[in-house]
Design an enzyme around this catalytic site. Structure first.
Site, PDB file in Angstrom:
ATOM      1  CG  ASP A  10      32.026  45.879  37.936  1.00  0.00           C
ATOM      2  OD1 ASP A  10      32.721  46.416  37.067  1.00  0.00           O
ATOM      3  OD2 ASP A  10      30.842  45.551  37.771  1.00  0.00           O
ATOM      4  CG  HIS A  34      35.096  37.082  47.486  1.00  0.00           C
ATOM      5  ND1 HIS A  34      35.576  36.815  48.745  1.00  0.00           N
ATOM      6  CD2 HIS A  34      34.705  38.375  47.517  1.00  0.00           C
ATOM      7  CE1 HIS A  34      35.471  37.914  49.478  1.00  0.00           C
ATOM      8  NE2 HIS A  34      34.939  38.873  48.760  1.00  0.00           N
ATOM      9  CD  GLU A  65      29.529  47.345  35.250  1.00  0.00           C
ATOM     10  OE1 GLU A  65      30.762  47.331  35.074  1.00  0.00           O
ATOM     11  OE2 GLU A  65      29.010  47.212  36.362  1.00  0.00           O
TER      12      GLU A  65
HETATM   13  C1  LIG Z   1      31.624  40.583  46.088  1.00  0.00           C
HETATM   14  C2  LIG Z   1      31.997  39.896  44.799  1.00  0.00           C
HETATM   15  C3  LIG Z   1      32.249  40.674  43.673  1.00  0.00           C
HETATM   16  C4  LIG Z   1      32.585  40.056  42.465  1.00  0.00           C
HETATM   17  N1  LIG Z   1      32.805  40.846  41.370  1.00  0.00           N
HETATM   18  C5  LIG Z   1      33.138  40.276  40.193  1.00  0.00           C
HETATM   19  C6  LIG Z   1      33.362  41.063  39.030  1.00  0.00           C
HETATM   20  O1  LIG Z   1      33.213  42.271  39.033  1.00  0.00           O
HETATM   21  N2  LIG Z   1      33.734  40.428  37.890  1.00  0.00           N
HETATM   22  C7  LIG Z   1      33.927  39.073  37.829  1.00  0.00           C
HETATM   23  O2  LIG Z   1      34.318  38.562  36.784  1.00  0.00           O
HETATM   24  N3  LIG Z   1      33.692  38.311  38.904  1.00  0.00           N
HETATM   25  C8  LIG Z   1      33.296  38.870  40.075  1.00  0.00           C
HETATM   26  N4  LIG Z   1      33.053  38.081  41.158  1.00  0.00           N
HETATM   27  C9  LIG Z   1      33.214  36.630  41.017  1.00  0.00           C
HETATM   28  C10 LIG Z   1      34.680  36.265  41.235  1.00  0.00           C
HETATM   29  O3  LIG Z   1      35.471  36.650  40.135  1.00  0.00           O
HETATM   30  C11 LIG Z   1      34.873  34.771  41.379  1.00  0.00           C
HETATM   31  O4  LIG Z   1      34.051  34.301  42.407  1.00  0.00           O
HETATM   32  C12 LIG Z   1      36.333  34.457  41.675  1.00  0.00           C
HETATM   33  O5  LIG Z   1      36.520  33.090  41.653  1.00  0.00           O
HETATM   34  C13 LIG Z   1      36.699  35.001  43.016  1.00  0.00           C
HETATM   35  O6  LIG Z   1      38.089  34.979  43.188  1.00  0.00           O
HETATM   36  P1  LIG Z   1      38.661  34.349  44.501  1.00  0.00           P
HETATM   37  O7  LIG Z   1      40.054  34.783  44.552  1.00  0.00           O
HETATM   38  O8  LIG Z   1      37.825  34.650  45.673  1.00  0.00           O
HETATM   39  O9  LIG Z   1      38.525  32.807  44.084  1.00  0.00           O
HETATM   40  P2  LIG Z   1      38.110  31.564  45.000  1.00  0.00           P
HETATM   41  O10 LIG Z   1      36.674  31.669  45.322  1.00  0.00           O
HETATM   42  O11 LIG Z   1      39.046  31.427  46.111  1.00  0.00           O
HETATM   43  O12 LIG Z   1      38.335  30.389  43.933  1.00  0.00           O
HETATM   44  C14 LIG Z   1      37.509  30.263  42.790  1.00  0.00           C
HETATM   45  C15 LIG Z   1      37.879  28.997  42.019  1.00  0.00           C
HETATM   46  O13 LIG Z   1      39.142  29.152  41.405  1.00  0.00           O
HETATM   47  C16 LIG Z   1      40.079  28.224  41.941  1.00  0.00           C
HETATM   48  N5  LIG Z   1      41.301  28.988  42.164  1.00  0.00           N
HETATM   49  C17 LIG Z   1      41.550  29.922  43.101  1.00  0.00           C
HETATM   50  N6  LIG Z   1      42.796  30.393  42.968  1.00  0.00           N
HETATM   51  C18 LIG Z   1      43.335  29.736  41.910  1.00  0.00           C
HETATM   52  C19 LIG Z   1      44.613  29.751  41.275  1.00  0.00           C
HETATM   53  N7  LIG Z   1      45.588  30.567  41.693  1.00  0.00           N
HETATM   54  N8  LIG Z   1      44.831  28.922  40.229  1.00  0.00           N
HETATM   55  C20 LIG Z   1      43.868  28.086  39.779  1.00  0.00           C
HETATM   56  N9  LIG Z   1      42.653  28.020  40.354  1.00  0.00           N
HETATM   57  C21 LIG Z   1      42.391  28.837  41.400  1.00  0.00           C
HETATM   58  C22 LIG Z   1      39.462  27.695  43.223  1.00  0.00           C
HETATM   59  O14 LIG Z   1      39.873  26.375  43.552  1.00  0.00           O
HETATM   60  C23 LIG Z   1      37.986  27.746  42.883  1.00  0.00           C
HETATM   61  O15 LIG Z   1      37.607  26.627  42.125  1.00  0.00           O
HETATM   62  C24 LIG Z   1      32.693  38.649  42.379  1.00  0.00           C
HETATM   63  C25 LIG Z   1      32.432  37.864  43.510  1.00  0.00           C
HETATM   64  C26 LIG Z   1      32.088  38.482  44.709  1.00  0.00           C
HETATM   65  C27 LIG Z   1      31.781  37.632  45.886  1.00  0.00           C
END
Ligand SMILES: Cc1cc2nc3c(=O)[nH]c(=O)nc-3n(C[C@H](O)[C@H](O)[C@H](O)COP(=O)(O)OP(=O)(O)OC[C@H]3O[C@@H](n4cnc5c(N)ncnc54)[C@H](O)[C@@H]3O)c2cc1C
Length: 474
Positions: A148, A84, A262
């Site tokens: 959220d 994400h 919020e």
């Molecule tokens: C629809 C949507 C809603 C969102 N809402 C919020 C919100 O309410 N609050 C908020 O704070 N953020 C929010 N975000 C942002 C979100 O927290 C970050 O984009 C987060 O990185 C997404 O988690 P993911 O599991 O998809 O990570 P990924 O996109 O898969 O990874 C993000 C980064 O972290 C690294 N990573 C992944 N897993 C690990 C691990 N286990 N250990 C170490 N590094 C790792 C990856 O290599 C990459 O660099 C939102 C994003 C989207 C698209």
């Protein structure tokens, strides 16, 4: 059209001996697997990995990273949670993407609720917050700090900060973790906490995946309310809106039962373009709000969204008659964005603006995450402002990028201490400025825990050895 991620595929491909390791059967090189791991939620950049690892255990991840670190040309490896991200942060051009969700095929959420002890949950880094919530609720418990949106992984949000409406009171998610298991960039499996390997613990929290792969997090729990009152208050002027937000996050108010605060900004024109009703607002509410917006001539309507355990009378300045409340279960409240997401997708709006007021003292400055504002800020309050735009037609991405740049440029000129959350920079100078006083420490910790710059190269903070050689020879 997806843009190739620049300057990322400079190394010479995967060493063949990787396929002779015990993890060989867990590496996928077929087009479907690599194509899926080549882009992310943002769909703005692409970079194909040579392979995708489907680990069964954290030891598989350690074996992969050790093999890279031992190679004469270490290859990049990036854990991918839900993907994400939107700027390629979880991509690994020419290297290996670790599909963290594969770990979750085994049950890796364990709640500890022994009488007389503080409850906690041990959750795999690959687990979704929604699943952590359901597991904890079986014991009448829940984490205190949320994003959220709950369909994000534990490791993904802890690598950033994890912010939502509870952060003013409990801090971001990273402030609610007791212990981590981390696979470092040398392939070592390390358990860390505030008391044990503390430098790695603080580095990994908000560490953008630069110091290790989080494979387990021990997260603080508390008793979960069964129901909450979900409230929205409407304002036509930003000064009363922010004044009330800051009143609500003050100690006095949070002791009085506000757990979540919020803000949302709805541009006046979006009443015509946006959805006619939402899971919170009925069609009738929306008509009243549109009338209010046009009567006051305001360019936007501001809502404070709050959750309270009981109704509380307070001297707030919202527009008389424009308080909307709903009694909902705790799960309905925490998972509210899931429903709203569907409505927003169908209505195809250009975006929403969120404003979260934060108390700076709830953030632990030893962690890698940085916050806005200087040390001399007297009130200790800062705002996280989310401008969540969607590109709907050709040329929108460029236009929105220029718009974002203009906002950052304005903050710079007006000397508004501003930091990016989910940051993106194309030069190391940008990163140096972002981390400020933390930068030198970050460089030291990177040299200690990921000396070959193997991990999460899509953040584009540190160049790998091969990239450095490429830069030197070009
Ligand atoms: C629809 C949507 C809603 C969102 N809402 C919020 C919100 O309410 N609050 C908020 O704070 N953020 C929010 N975000 C942002 C979100 O927290 C970050 O984009 C987060 O990185 C997404 O988690 P993911 O599991 O998809 O990570 P990924 O996109 O898969 O990874 C993000 C980064 O972290 C690294 N990573 C992944 N897993 C690990 C691990 N286990 N250990 C170490 N590094 C790792 C990856 O290599 C990459 O660099 C939102 C994003 C989207 C698209």
């Amino acid at each position: 059209q997806l843009r190739p991620l620049p300057a990322a595929a400079a190394h010479g491909g995967l060493p063949v001996d990787l396929f002779s390791l015990s993890i060989a059967s867990k590496l996928r090189t077929d087009h479907n697997s690599t194509a899926k791991a080549s882009t992310d939620f943002g769909q703005m950049v692409k970079a194909a990995p040579a392979a995708v690892l489907h680990p069964s255990t954290p030891a598989d991840i350690a074996a992969l990273i050790r093999s890279s670190a031992a190679s004469p040309a270490p290859f990049p490896a990036a854990p991918r949670g839900q993907g994400h991200s939107w700027r390629g942060q979880a991509l690994a051009a020419g290297g290996v993407v670790v599909d963290m969700r594969a770990l979750g095929r085994r049950a890796r959420i364990n709640v500890s609720a022994a009488a007389g002890e503080e409850p906690y949950v041990d959750a795999g880094g690959e687990q979704l917050w929604i699943d952590v919530l359901h597991a904890a609720l079986k014991h009448g418990l829940a984490p205190r700090a949320w994003t959220d949106y709950l369909r994000l992984t534990v490791g993904g949000t802890l690598s950033n900060a994890g912010i939502g409406g509870q952060a003013f009171r409990y801090g971001p998610q990273i402030a609610n973790v007791h212990e981590l298991d981390v696979v470092t960039g040398t392939g070592e499996m390390v358990t860390c906490s505030r008391d044990k390997n503390a430098d790695l613990f603080f580095a990994a929290l908000g560490g953008l995946g630069q110091f290790g792969v989080i494979t387990r997090a021990r997260i603080r729990l508390e008793r979960a309310p069964k129901r909450v009152r979900w409230v929205r208050l409407a304002y036509s002027d930003v000064v009363s809106f922010t004044k009330d937000q800051e009143l609500l996050i003050s100690n006095r108010a949070s002791e009085a039962g506000f757990d979540y605060v919020e803000g949302q900004v709805q541009l006046n024109r979006s009443f015509a373009e946006g959805p006619k009703s939402t899971p919170f607002f009925s069609g009738g509410d929306m008509t009243r709000l549109a009338g209010f917006a046009s009567r006051t001539g305001a360019s936007a309507i501001y809502y404070i969204e709050a959750a309270i355990k009981w109704m509380y009378c307070w001297s707030l300045s919202f527009e008389p008659g424009f308080v909307f409340t709903k009694d909902v279960t705790y799960v309905q409240f925490l998972d509210r964005v899931r429903q709203e997401e569907q409505v927003l997708r169908d209505a195809n709006p250009a975006g929403i603006i969120l404003m979260y007021p934060m108390n700076k003292d709830r953030w632990d400055d030893r962690m890698t995450a940085v916050t806005a504002g200087g040390e001399d800020d007297d009130d200790g309050v800062f705002y996280a402002v989310g401008m969540l735009w969607s590109a709907l037609s050709a040329g929108d991405v460029e236009r929105l990028e220029r718009q974002n740049e203009a906002v950052l440029g304005f903050c710079d000129e007006a000397d508004i201490g501003c930091k990016q959350y989910l940051p993106h920079f194309t030069s190391q100078d940008g990163w140096r400025g972002h981390f400020g006083a933390k930068w030198e420490r970050l460089v030291e910790l990177k040299a200690k825990y990921d000396p070959h710059a193997i991990l999460s190269p899509g953040q584009r903070i540190f160049a790998s050895r091969a990239e450095k050689a490429g830069i030197a020879s070009s």
